[in-house]
Design a protein around this motif. Structure first.
Motif, short mmCIF file in Angstrom:
data_model
loop_
_atom_site.label_atom_id
_atom_site.label_comp_id
_atom_site.label_asym_id
_atom_site.label_seq_id
_atom_site.Cartn_x
_atom_site.Cartn_y
_atom_site.Cartn_z
N ILE A 130 0.86 -1.17 0.00
CA ILE A 130 0.00 0.00 0.00
C ILE A 130 0.91 1.23 0.00
N ALA A 131 0.79 2.01 -1.04
CA ALA A 131 1.59 3.21 -1.21
C ALA A 131 0.80 4.17 -2.09
N PRO A 132 1.07 5.47 -2.00
CA PRO A 132 0.28 6.43 -2.78
C PRO A 132 0.20 6.10 -4.28
N GLN A 133 1.28 5.60 -4.88
CA GLN A 133 1.25 5.27 -6.30
C GLN A 133 0.37 4.05 -6.61
N ASN A 134 0.01 3.27 -5.59
CA ASN A 134 -0.81 2.09 -5.79
C ASN A 134 -2.26 2.31 -5.41
N VAL A 135 -2.61 3.51 -5.02
CA VAL A 135 -3.99 3.84 -4.65
C VAL A 135 -4.56 4.75 -5.72
N VAL A 136 -5.66 4.29 -6.34
CA VAL A 136 -6.32 5.09 -7.39
C VAL A 136 -7.52 5.78 -6.75
N VAL A 137 -7.57 7.08 -6.92
CA VAL A 137 -8.66 7.89 -6.38
C VAL A 137 -9.58 8.26 -7.53
N THR A 138 -10.85 7.92 -7.38
CA THR A 138 -11.84 8.23 -8.41
C THR A 138 -12.74 9.36 -7.92
N PRO A 139 -13.41 10.04 -8.83
CA PRO A 139 -14.28 11.15 -8.42
C PRO A 139 -15.37 10.76 -7.44
#
Length: 140
Positions: A130-139
Motif C-alpha cells: 500500500i503506497a500512494p502510487q498504488n492507490v487510485v482515487v476516483t471522483p
C-alpha cells in the motif's frame, strides 16, 4: 528479494490475453497492462513475485469480494512458468501520489482504503504494497 518479470509483448500462452507493456514493479507484485482478446479491453495483470506465497485458489476467493475500494478481479490465470497472474479492471482515476486532496477527501479516501484492506484480510490476504502510487482515487 527477487523480483520477477515475465514481460514479453504478445500472447500469454494458454490464455485469452496479450501482454502489452510493463506498468510497474512493486515489492510484492509486478503489474502489466494486458489486453483481453475477446473484448479488446485493456486490463491490469498482476504477477506476485517469487517470494510471495499466494496460491491461485486463494486469489480466486478474492474474486468473491464485493468492495467498492478494490479493483474487480476478472480472472486468475495459471502461467506457463508455474506462477499465476490475477487480472483486474484498469481503474480510471489518478493515483493518490498525483493528487492534492482536501482534508475531507483525504479522510474519505483513508476510510475507503481501510475498508478495502479489511476485506482482503477476511480472505487471509495482505496487500503488502500500500503506497500512494498504488492507490487510485476516483471522483466518486
Amino acid at each position: 528479494m527477487a523480483r520477477s518479470s515475465i514481460f514479453e509483448t504478445g500472447p500469454i500462452a494458454g490464455t485469452n490475453y496479450d501482454m502489452v507493456r510493463l506498468l510497474s514493479m512493486g515489492s510484492e507484485v509486478t503489474a502489466y497492462v494486458v489486453r483481453e482478446r475477446t473484448t479488446d479491453r485493456q486490463r491490469v495483470g498482476l504477477v506476485p513475485h517469487d517470494h510471495v506465497k499466494v496460491s491461485a485458489d486463494r486469489l480466486r476467493r478474492v474474486g468473491q469480494i464485493q468492495s467498492p475500494g478494490l479493483a474487480e478481479l476478472i480472472h486468475v490465470l495459471d502461467l506457463p512458468h508455474g506462477g499465476c497472474m490475477y487480472v483486474t479492471a484498469l481503474a480510471g482515476g489518478a493515483s493518490a501520489e498525483e493528487l492534492t486532496l482536501t482534508p475531507a477527501a483525504l479522510r474519505q479516501a483513508a476510510i475507503a482504503l481501510c475498508d478495502a484492506t479489511a476485506e482482503l484480510h477476511k480472505c487471509g490476504l495482505v496487500h503488502g504494497d500500500i503506497a500512494p502510487q498504488n492507490v487510485v482515487v476516483t471522483p466518486s
